[in-house]
Design a protein around this motif. Sequence first.
Motif, PDB file in Angstrom:
ATOM      1  N   GLY A 195       0.802  -1.546  -0.103  1.00  0.00           N
ATOM      2  CA  GLY A 195      -0.105  -0.309   0.447  1.00  0.00           C
ATOM      3  C   GLY A 195      -0.142   1.438   0.161  1.00  0.00           C
ATOM      4  N   ILE A 196       1.799   1.034  -0.232  1.00  0.00           N
ATOM      5  CA  ILE A 196       2.593   2.449   0.049  1.00  0.00           C
ATOM      6  C   ILE A 196       2.424   3.393  -1.616  1.00  0.00           C
ATOM      7  CG2 ILE A 196       5.070   3.044  -0.438  1.00  0.00           C
ATOM      8  CD1 ILE A 196       5.933   1.192   1.508  1.00  0.00           C
ATOM      9  N   TYR A 199       9.299   7.041   4.399  1.00  0.00           N
ATOM     10  CA  TYR A 199       8.775   7.010   5.590  1.00  0.00           C
ATOM     11  C   TYR A 199       8.851   8.332   6.048  1.00  0.00           C
ATOM     12  CZ  TYR A 199      10.221   7.548  10.662  1.00  0.00           C
ATOM     13  OH  TYR A 199       9.502   8.226  12.136  1.00  0.00           O
ATOM     14  N   MET A 200       9.726   9.031   5.817  1.00  0.00           N
ATOM     15  CA  MET A 200       9.950  10.902   6.083  1.00  0.00           C
ATOM     16  C   MET A 200       8.292  11.455   5.534  1.00  0.00           C
ATOM     17  SD  MET A 200      12.399  13.343   4.466  1.00  0.00           S
ATOM     18  CE  MET A 200      11.731  13.285   2.365  1.00  0.00           C
ATOM     19  N   ILE A 201       7.760  11.197   3.992  1.00  0.00           N
ATOM     20  CA  ILE A 201       6.479  11.767   3.497  1.00  0.00           C
ATOM     21  C   ILE A 201       5.823  11.531   4.272  1.00  0.00           C
ATOM     22  CG2 ILE A 201       5.274  11.986   1.241  1.00  0.00           C
ATOM     23  CD1 ILE A 201       8.363  13.334   1.444  1.00  0.00           C
ATOM     24  N   TYR A 202       5.392  10.285   4.551  1.00  0.00           N
ATOM     25  CA  TYR A 202       4.312   9.373   4.769  1.00  0.00           C
ATOM     26  C   TYR A 202       4.628  10.296   6.655  1.00  0.00           C
ATOM     27  CZ  TYR A 202       3.619   7.341   0.628  1.00  0.00           C
ATOM     28  OH  TYR A 202       3.440   6.881  -0.309  1.00  0.00           O
ATOM     29  N   ARG A 203       5.128  10.169   7.181  1.00  0.00           N
ATOM     30  CA  ARG A 203       5.190  10.568   8.394  1.00  0.00           C
ATOM     31  C   ARG A 203       4.803  12.164   8.901  1.00  0.00           C
ATOM     32  NH1 ARG A 203       9.541  10.131  13.773  1.00  0.00           N
ATOM     33  NH2 ARG A 203       8.433  12.473  14.750  1.00  0.00           N
ATOM     34  N   ASN A 204       5.173  12.576   7.880  1.00  0.00           N
ATOM     35  CA  ASN A 204       4.503  13.750   8.055  1.00  0.00           C
ATOM     36  C   ASN A 204       3.322  14.321   7.530  1.00  0.00           C
ATOM     37  OD1 ASN A 204       6.331  16.297   8.621  1.00  0.00           O
ATOM     38  ND2 ASN A 204       7.888  14.882   7.594  1.00  0.00           N
ATOM     39  N   TRP A 258       1.368  -9.885  13.948  1.00  0.00           N
ATOM     40  CA  TRP A 258       0.617 -10.953  13.366  1.00  0.00           C
ATOM     41  C   TRP A 258      -0.481 -11.176  14.206  1.00  0.00           C
ATOM     42  CZ3 TRP A 258       0.442 -12.273   8.964  1.00  0.00           C
ATOM     43  CH2 TRP A 258       0.204 -13.187   8.113  1.00  0.00           C
ATOM     44  N   ASP A 259       0.001 -11.238  15.026  1.00  0.00           N
ATOM     45  CA  ASP A 259      -1.135 -11.985  16.152  1.00  0.00           C
ATOM     46  C   ASP A 259      -2.411 -10.815  16.156  1.00  0.00           C
ATOM     47  OD1 ASP A 259      -0.389 -14.260  16.340  1.00  0.00           O
ATOM     48  OD2 ASP A 259       0.085 -14.062  18.110  1.00  0.00           O
ATOM     49  N   LYS A 260      -1.842  -9.426  16.344  1.00  0.00           N
ATOM     50  CA  LYS A 260      -2.388  -8.230  16.658  1.00  0.00           C
ATOM     51  C   LYS A 260      -3.827  -7.877  15.504  1.00  0.00           C
ATOM     52  CE  LYS A 260      -2.657  -5.334  20.443  1.00  0.00           C
ATOM     53  NZ  LYS A 260      -1.802  -4.540  20.895  1.00  0.00           N
ATOM     54  N   HIS A 261      -3.491  -8.460  14.681  1.00  0.00           N
ATOM     55  CA  HIS A 261      -4.030  -8.142  12.861  1.00  0.00           C
ATOM     56  C   HIS A 261      -3.302  -7.004  12.809  1.00  0.00           C
ATOM     57  CE1 HIS A 261      -6.634 -11.520  12.610  1.00  0.00           C
ATOM     58  NE2 HIS A 261      -6.896 -11.232  14.284  1.00  0.00           N
ATOM     59  N   HIS A 262      -2.255  -6.476  13.713  1.00  0.00           N
ATOM     60  CA  HIS A 262      -1.515  -5.197  12.669  1.00  0.00           C
ATOM     61  C   HIS A 262      -0.259  -5.711  11.719  1.00  0.00           C
ATOM     62  CE1 HIS A 262      -2.140  -3.313  16.415  1.00  0.00           C
ATOM     63  NE2 HIS A 262      -2.739  -2.937  15.990  1.00  0.00           N
ATOM     64  N   PHE A 263      -0.798  -6.668  10.916  1.00  0.00           N
ATOM     65  CA  PHE A 263       0.350  -7.059   9.409  1.00  0.00           C
ATOM     66  C   PHE A 263      -0.966  -6.998   8.732  1.00  0.00           C
ATOM     67  CE2 PHE A 263       2.134  -9.219   6.232  1.00  0.00           C
ATOM     68  CZ  PHE A 263       3.756  -9.242   6.160  1.00  0.00           C
ATOM     69  N   PRO A 264      -0.201  -5.911   7.553  1.00  0.00           N
ATOM     70  CA  PRO A 264      -0.782  -4.521   6.857  1.00  0.00           C
ATOM     71  C   PRO A 264      -1.501  -6.349   5.940  1.00  0.00           C
ATOM     72  CG  PRO A 264       1.382  -4.227   7.026  1.00  0.00           C
ATOM     73  CD  PRO A 264       1.513  -5.394   7.765  1.00  0.00           C
ATOM     74  N   GLY A 265      -2.572  -5.287   4.996  1.00  0.00           N
ATOM     75  CA  GLY A 265      -3.645  -6.788   4.175  1.00  0.00           C
ATOM     76  C   GLY A 265      -5.124  -6.867   4.996  1.00  0.00           C
ATOM     77  N   ALA A 266      -4.884  -7.715   4.227  1.00  0.00           N
ATOM     78  CA  ALA A 266      -7.289  -7.441   4.149  1.00  0.00           C
ATOM     79  C   ALA A 266      -7.447  -7.836   5.965  1.00  0.00           C
ATOM     80  CB  ALA A 266      -7.826  -8.568   3.775  1.00  0.00           C
ATOM     81  N   ARG A 304      -4.794   5.159   8.410  1.00  0.00           N
ATOM     82  CA  ARG A 304      -3.202   5.282   8.066  1.00  0.00           C
ATOM     83  C   ARG A 304      -2.193   4.986   8.897  1.00  0.00           C
ATOM     84  NH1 ARG A 304      -6.009   5.604   4.248  1.00  0.00           N
ATOM     85  NH2 ARG A 304      -6.928   7.306   3.623  1.00  0.00           N
ATOM     86  N   THR A 305      -2.865   3.895  10.095  1.00  0.00           N
ATOM     87  CA  THR A 305      -1.382   3.266  10.742  1.00  0.00           C
ATOM     88  C   THR A 305      -1.348   2.209  10.025  1.00  0.00           C
ATOM     89  OG1 THR A 305      -3.503   1.745  11.649  1.00  0.00           O
ATOM     90  CG2 THR A 305      -2.889   4.167  12.747  1.00  0.00           C
ATOM     91  N   GLU A 306      -2.301   1.183   9.268  1.00  0.00           N
ATOM     92  CA  GLU A 306      -1.885   0.467   8.020  1.00  0.00           C
ATOM     93  C   GLU A 306      -0.342   1.105   7.649  1.00  0.00           C
ATOM     94  OE1 GLU A 306      -4.816  -1.111   5.448  1.00  0.00           O
ATOM     95  OE2 GLU A 306      -3.425  -2.836   5.028  1.00  0.00           O
ATOM     96  N   MET A 307      -0.069   2.207   7.144  1.00  0.00           N
ATOM     97  CA  MET A 307       1.231   2.903   6.230  1.00  0.00           C
ATOM     98  C   MET A 307       2.013   2.837   7.973  1.00  0.00           C
ATOM     99  SD  MET A 307       1.848   3.247   3.691  1.00  0.00           S
ATOM    100  CE  MET A 307       0.846   4.727   2.865  1.00  0.00           C
TER     101      MET A 307
END
Lengths: 554, 252, 102
Positions: A240-241, B59-64, B137-145, B179-182
């Motif tokens: 998704g980047i 990283y820099m762009i999206y963090r901003n 992974w267990d907390k479903h913080h791995f990006p995806g569906a 956007r935390t997924e990013m």
Amino acid sequence: MSATIISLPDQSTARIPKRNYLTQENGILSWLLTQDHKRIGLLYLMSITMFFFIGGALAGLIRLELLTPQSDLLAADTYNKVFTMHGIIMIFFFLVPSVPAVLGNFFLPMMIGAKDLALPKMNLASWYFYMAGGILALWAMITGGVDTGWTFTTPLSTHYVNTNVVTTGLAIFIAGFSSIFTGLNFIVTIHKMRAPGMTWFRLPLFVWSNYAAAVLMVLGTPVLATALILVVLERVVGIGIFDPTKGGDPLLFQHLFWFYSHPAVYIMILPGMGVISEVVSTFSRKRVFGYTAVAFSSVAIAVFGFFVWAHHMFIMGISSYAALVFSLLTMLVAVPSAIKIFNWAFTLYKGSITFETPMLYAFGFMGLFTIGGMTGVFLGTTGTDIHLTETYFVVAHFHFVMVGGMLMAFLAGIHFWWPKMTGRMYPEKISQLAALITYIGFNLTFFPQFILGTLGMPRRYAAYPAEFQVLNVFSTAGATVLGVGYLLPMLYLTWSIKYGKIAGDNPWQATGLEWQTQSPPLTENFAEMPVMDHEAYDYEWLERQKEKEVASVG
Amino acid sequence: MSDSTAIAHGAAAGTHHEHPPYLRHHFESVDQQTDASNFAMWLFLLTEVMFFGGLFTVYMIYRNWYYPAFSAASHQLDVMLGGINTVILITSSFTMALAVWCAETRKKSGLVAMLVVTFLLGVVFLGIKGHEYKEKWDKHHFPGASYSVQAFVNPASDPLQVNAQGKPLAPLAPDMAARTEMYFCLYFAMTGMHALHMLIGMGILIFMIFRARAGAYTEGHSAYVNYFGLYWHFVDIVWLFLFPLLYLINRH
Amino acid sequence: MSEPNHNERHITSPTVYFAVYVALLAGVGLTILASYHNLGIFNPILALAISIAQAGLVVLFTMHLKDSSKATVLSVGCALFILMILFGMVFMDYYSRAWGSW
């Protein structure tokens, strides 16, 4: 250690020396496992020639399709795949490695008086990476192709097409290693392997320009790797980047992509400029006018090359303030390019010019590159760019630089050094004819495209309005002539390997170190370590040497 | 200039100077060979700098753009584990430096020991990293569906979403929470790329441990240990930037 | 060393490595400590400054850049410069997009 003696032997008694790098070892393995930079150069020559003709065949298909306004020979989606593969093969598998990996590999160590590149194993590895990437790209092409254009623009490449983007992306990623290895090897070699007396300002300009290109390869290519890896990850796991629905910005891909791919243009053209410096000086019997300026202009092009990438993105949605800055910086690149052209022109001034084939190609380069470069100024200006970008004007512009410039330089270099590589001359008359055919064919193919572009014909479409047909027919006719122009060298150079006139050590009576050894050279290049005691291109010095030799013989 | 005089000197000495077996044929002297290889290794590391540079740009762009999301998602990382890992990596870098010293001063057993310790520290680092990945992974913080924004729209439900004083963080609006997924995309991409480099390094380490036991680097030619050391220190440096940028956003 | 022809390179002593090691550990401690205090805009700046200082120590002493050839030093500087170009000019575009059109 003896000082180098410029050898000007009698051509009629010249023999092919029994012991040379070609006869040193025999058998297929002696080639596939070789660490000799000259043999690796030849391996590269054969492979890039193969890719050139594949890419050329695809170009032929494109031009045939555009003969008529309708999309009849190729369906629109097939056409998309054909021009994409044409671009990918020509850029990543022909233009980027052409002069550095073939001529640079072969002659750079000889020019600085070294026995080999600093890292021979890495040099061989670079060829294997190149082949692996090339075969993967061909495999992607055969199993369905890819139709994003060579730029892989997101979100098209990540979301809207379902072709072999991943395979092709990985192919280019792998080929990138070959480019990095070549560049790294060149930088280390030029820094650490120079012969005694070979100071930086005695280096041939070919070495300078390859050095500048090598810096671009080493610092630019990894960023392309990042961009491609992120596209591949996007398609495979959807990270998704570059995906707007997940908050990504597709434009960020273009920033990363063009951060490499604009300098890549200079990776392609700089070594070609080096060839032209060698050729122009040799066939005018004069030292290159303003040596230091030409040397530093290579470095300047390399440095400025990193500041200008967003001029590919003026209409893509970058901020208009950024567009302004990038547009102004783009104009800077014109300065070092012009320095080169003017200095070559001054080199010709009052030289004793002869018109051997390499020189004809060099003249072609100077004319066509100038047109290509000047039209680049139109495109670098934000106002005109909005009208001209994504039209055939752009296509004509970069073909003038890449084909009219780079390919002419490559052919100039191949002809210039052919006697040294094979020990035999190419046939002069027919190759002069080939150079002329190439020049005519090139102009007929690409000049109409400038007009088509200003009239507004967009690039990358299989069909076009009927009123553009006349110019397109000219262009296709020119492509046929151009094809003949490229096929001829292929045929007569192959012929000359066996039947060409024996060249002798220094058929051009040039001053470069590579000419001061036998042709074809020994595996270790020089019988004893050469010592450089004169400037590069010092033809006045050469004249004095000749007088001395005649005096001593007489 | 200095380079060329060095070469001339080497060539002049060449007649009465027996070549050590590790001197490649196309070099005039061991000095030239070591210089060239060392320089090549640095250039290779610079390509790596540019490669990670691309990721840091993203990283820099999206963090901003998505600072609140990055700040909230950063709290999901365990500073303790990250800190321990940082110390482990710094220590492995130190032992690697000692390995270089052992090779240079021809201490064979010391060299082998230091390489083994470096390798083991690498294993521990990757072990902890794997444990952290598994948590995500267990907390479903791995990006995806199956990605879940639960912890960010409703921070009270997650014990990790608290500030330094132990108070729950403010909930994010649904679009920013998405956007935390990013952030996690970048987290996995950057630490994953770093871990890949460590894996490659550890593969080379195994090879070097066997060679070192056979005495390969302690008989005058210690250069390879040095080159590998450069690589290992570089991987360490990348982590020194990743740690504050990923773990320590807005912790106060 | 024992072989006369073998020109040994400068050997960095373990004391230097240890000093760098201690400095790095202190840096990590300081980064974590600082991140738990509200320094406003200076939080990320301080964290990055410490990282850069740590990286500088490693590069100069542990990786012996201090004792390396000028070519190496120049190359590192060149790469960092180009890296700053990448960061700076991409950031310039994103930053000025918010200003809108002319």
